[in-house]
Design an enzyme around this catalytic site. Sequence first.
Site, short mmCIF file in Angstrom:
data_model
loop_
_atom_site.label_atom_id
_atom_site.label_comp_id
_atom_site.label_asym_id
_atom_site.label_seq_id
_atom_site.Cartn_x
_atom_site.Cartn_y
_atom_site.Cartn_z
N ALA A 275 5.55 4.34 2.53
CA ALA A 275 6.16 5.52 3.16
C ALA A 275 6.56 5.23 4.60
CB ALA A 275 5.17 6.69 3.11
N GLY B 218 0.84 -1.19 0.00
CA GLY B 218 0.00 0.00 0.00
C GLY B 218 0.88 1.24 0.00
N CYS B 219 0.29 2.35 -0.43
CA CYS B 219 1.09 3.57 -0.54
C CYS B 219 1.53 4.06 0.85
CB CYS B 219 0.32 4.65 -1.30
SG CYS B 219 -1.37 4.93 -0.71
N TYR B 220 0.61 4.07 1.82
CA TYR B 220 1.01 4.50 3.16
C TYR B 220 2.06 3.56 3.76
CZ TYR B 220 -2.88 7.90 3.59
OH TYR B 220 -3.73 8.96 3.45
#
Lengths: 342, 342, 342, 342
Positions: D150, D145-147
């Site tokens: 990060a 996932g993008c979160y």
Amino acid sequence: MTVRAAVAGASGYAGGELLRLLLAHPEVEIGALTGSSSAGERLGTLQPHLTPLAEREVRPTTADVLQGHDVVFLALPHGRSAAVAQQLGDTTLVIDCGADFRLADAADWETFYGSPHAGTWPYGLPELPGARAALAGTRRAAVPGCYPTAVLLALFPAYAAGLAEPDAVVVAASGTSGAGKAPRADLLGSEVMGSVRAYGVGGGHRHTPEMRQHLSAVAGRPVTVSFTPTLAPMPRGILATCSAAARPGVGAADVRAAYEKALADEPFVRLLPEGQWPGTAAVRGANCAHIQVALDPAAGRIIAISAIDNLTKGTAGGAVQSMNAALGLPEELGLSTIGVAP
Amino acid sequence: MTVRAAVAGASGYAGGELLRLLLAHPEVEIGALTGSSSAGERLGTLQPHLTPLAEREVRPTTADVLQGHDVVFLALPHGRSAAVAQQLGDTTLVIDCGADFRLADAADWETFYGSPHAGTWPYGLPELPGARAALAGTRRAAVPGCYPTAVLLALFPAYAAGLAEPDAVVVAASGTSGAGKAPRADLLGSEVMGSVRAYGVGGGHRHTPEMRQHLSAVAGRPVTVSFTPTLAPMPRGILATCSAAARPGVGAADVRAAYEKALADEPFVRLLPEGQWPGTAAVRGANCAHIQVALDPAAGRIIAISAIDNLTKGTAGGAVQSMNAALGLPEELGLSTIGVAP
Amino acid sequence: MTVRAAVAGASGYAGGELLRLLLAHPEVEIGALTGSSSAGERLGTLQPHLTPLAEREVRPTTADVLQGHDVVFLALPHGRSAAVAQQLGDTTLVIDCGADFRLADAADWETFYGSPHAGTWPYGLPELPGARAALAGTRRAAVPGCYPTAVLLALFPAYAAGLAEPDAVVVAASGTSGAGKAPRADLLGSEVMGSVRAYGVGGGHRHTPEMRQHLSAVAGRPVTVSFTPTLAPMPRGILATCSAAARPGVGAADVRAAYEKALADEPFVRLLPEGQWPGTAAVRGANCAHIQVALDPAAGRIIAISAIDNLTKGTAGGAVQSMNAALGLPEELGLSTIGVAP
Amino acid sequence: MTVRAAVAGASGYAGGELLRLLLAHPEVEIGALTGSSSAGERLGTLQPHLTPLAEREVRPTTADVLQGHDVVFLALPHGRSAAVAQQLGDTTLVIDCGADFRLADAADWETFYGSPHAGTWPYGLPELPGARAALAGTRRAAVPGCYPTAVLLALFPAYAAGLAEPDAVVVAASGTSGAGKAPRADLLGSEVMGSVRAYGVGGGHRHTPEMRQHLSAVAGRPVTVSFTPTLAPMPRGILATCSAAARPGVGAADVRAAYEKALADEPFVRLLPEGQWPGTAAVRGANCAHIQVALDPAAGRIIAISAIDNLTKGTAGGAVQSMNAALGLPEELGLSTIGVAP
């Protein structure tokens, strides 16, 4: 062939975009990066997006530093390019992103820039009739202004085909990077976000004579340009809404046909399918103009709209395209028509 | 005098702005709030910024619910206002924020809206010659479109004074709230942020005949309007760049004088000092237009620029101003010329 | 009672917002507007949104100019307020929007501001336990920092009710107006649009000791605050995400009940219904905080989120609210909880 | 080696970004583009920025259409990937940009997604300890996932070095493209511009268990994650502010050394020089994370901050990087660390 390229003005927006594009060019090796107040700093602090060049040091903009490159890109404040170019010799290709060598008319230059005219170099908009030939083999090229790039690409097909009266009206919205990176209170994020505002109204913008000169040349007679720039809340992009009265008897099909013919073979201009209108997001970071045209039958006007990225096709991409043309490289080499959207 | 006001369409952007302004109006008591798909919901979920009305329930848009108010504001989709207004009786002041009663010419209506013409009501732009008198005492008023508000305020002084040729060219940038609150992929934040794009090019936008009708009336002869709307990355605001060829012999001083005269006594229009150009941020949330005008001597055109908030002066503020005018209240009551900036 | 108010620092963002609010205050008459580098200019050039004050001249910030007002608002750079306040006499209400008189601990002041401590004035956050009483009748008040306003309103109910461990973690996003109007390259629109970035990480932001001081006072024991500010691409607004470990045995219902109790009677704080989360748009231009709270059972933390407008509730609105409290006016007078959205 | 790649979900944001990157990949030939509701349309209408693919038709997402490619990228709504993958056979490399195969714990999957668990594939974050080896030669990969991308890049060095307590607190701001392209009123430009808002507060966001799983694996013991996502007014980018209590005796030099060691050889992660803080603009469109870390001595917490582009390193770039890793190509092939700024 590997081309060694220097960028003078590497800490500004035009310089940063030049470096972004040159890093992706298969035949370019990046040489000296120079600046004035930023000399001595690491590029990573000034242009944190250029990750591969983060450790490179900015050097002072002097002939010593710039000499010995195949190509020197000048992204300097207006009025500084002539002196630098003179010191570089005739074998170096000098591509000026500033205004100094764009205008043919010395009186226009003096009126709008208030200093002596430096001369005229081949104009780095290969799409314009005759421009590509003039660029081939040149060792000096003047990259067009960002607004003229957008406006000339939108209007030249109408004038080249003799469809439009010589009274162009242009309103263009530009992103804020066109105003540069020097701190100014009216360009603070707080001021520009959520706001569109006018400036340079009434014919005073310095890009006006540049548009007039080239449209007149294409039309073969004097064309006036009423040009109003506006500042839009986005970092990049120009949307130019251009119109001119249609000459008697001109129909919508004539207009479409003229644009299709004029733009068919241009790798960096896309005439959109009918019904689809340009937006700046689609060309963000791309060396590409999206164009659409319509005839308003009630008002009797041809409306041509172009979207470009002011930093890419409008400055740095046009500069690299000019370099390719001047050096005899394939014009598309290292340049992309793909935007970064959304 | 306390005026009891209902708002039909309370969950949309126009309805929300009406409520924001009515909450600040000293003579208004807010009655029914109605909606269609939102009926039954709390306003706090739909319009979280209207803190004092958070617990109010949205009711269905029916004559039963709307009856018994002194004023009913209609912020409905086009074509719905006539049926509602008919049921409300002649003693209720009905102020329509939609287009249904704006156009005098039935053929224009049918061409641009594709349905039978409902009629014409007094036009809620008091600044236009004759409009204020027509609003006094009316029980029906049609609030202008947001673009026509901006364009008419910018151009009427030039036409009223006979300074301009009848060939207006308008390019306007609007914030996204003008496109409403119904979900649409092309209006997603991801699509609009960082982008200016054109739409409705070539004379097709529905606000075009509205501009043409009123400019022609002011000029006393047919005026054509070439109108190109663009969408800018901001929630609110319209910047309209309007121009027309100057008639022979017209000088800059004539233009300035005409604008000063036409706008001097208008409480909601400010002609900026020479050299200062309008921006939408300065009128954000204000019932105020900022105007500037210039004569471009090289192109021979008058350039008039206006900035408004499309939801305030362009819709809800114009509606409240019309209410004041219709009811004989001071026109400025409850309305502010102060923008929320930055 | 009519109160004559002066604003020192009228050309900045805090000063502009003060004037916007004071123009709407029924008991205030605006007196002198002062500035330093802007002295002598018309306000219309500096703050074009304040249409009614466009012709007012900015005067120099001197005791002579500021004397003779009932209230003087100071919106000056840090370190300048003490000298001005001293010259104004004890009968003038002086409300400082700067930091000079916020911190009780002289060592904290010296560590974070690097100058001698000027003293401590009653703290202009009436919602905080004990603060309202301290403001009543005062002639000196220190408006909280914008971040502390958001954070204290979000967290004080948890600490007041003894529900949270003393280890607060705060991450807040602020609009750019919080950084002021002085030109800075890193605050240019080109830099901030489309970007969220961190700054002042690791405990170094000057608002940290202010949060620590007041949370510790409410909790009755030392509370540490890990505070990370970030800059978001919007002109106004703060969204503060605040959390602390829940004390053993604390359940979601306890948390909700504590917030309902603490905030029930506060006119300028709205605890949102469960399931609705704060956003800054809803409080844009409003003297209002929107708050929500949740218990994360898996992580064992209370998460409290507040949205304010940094210029309104976070600065100028807090200042006017403090003025009302100090002068014995109704605390809500002239202040609105209605946001300008969208 | 030329790799023929299909993209399922070509009309969405992840699909568009995949195509943008694949067009620049020297070893990839783009095969079928598929969609559901968009099947039959030209890509130029749906993704106008992908100029070179404008004439390509979107085909339906079926096994027939997807078969016969070397690589199939799935950018589908959650829950659809398993069925498609099953039909594709073991010789096709299937890279899933959805969540279906990310979680190892079936109970976590069922709690957060409410459907039966489909399984677990090698995790496409090569930077994570052990992940690169698991990707080598795989024919199935699950892009993070993008979160989590990060957050894991920001925090894994601290946990891998044993410096942090197992109580991570994360607040992240995301651009709106993370919420997809399906029309939703709360994602309209009018709603998101000028606003930061919270959502999914209290541990409910579906990316929470993904972070917990991998941080726990790195730490060798259970790590809790308090995760609060916020929506920021920008199309792209995530700034994740992550913190955890420092273990006793840990100093700033230990933290710096651990991050330098963990990230030194990673081509797509740049640990910024001390004092420079990440911003999302610098990594816009880049397959690159910018990281910074600090120790807050007063609060006793390690603060690690990462900036990525949610669509590039956070989705499509991670997918291409995983493809390179799986196929034994140089991991950096066709991927750029250069952002498009400003």
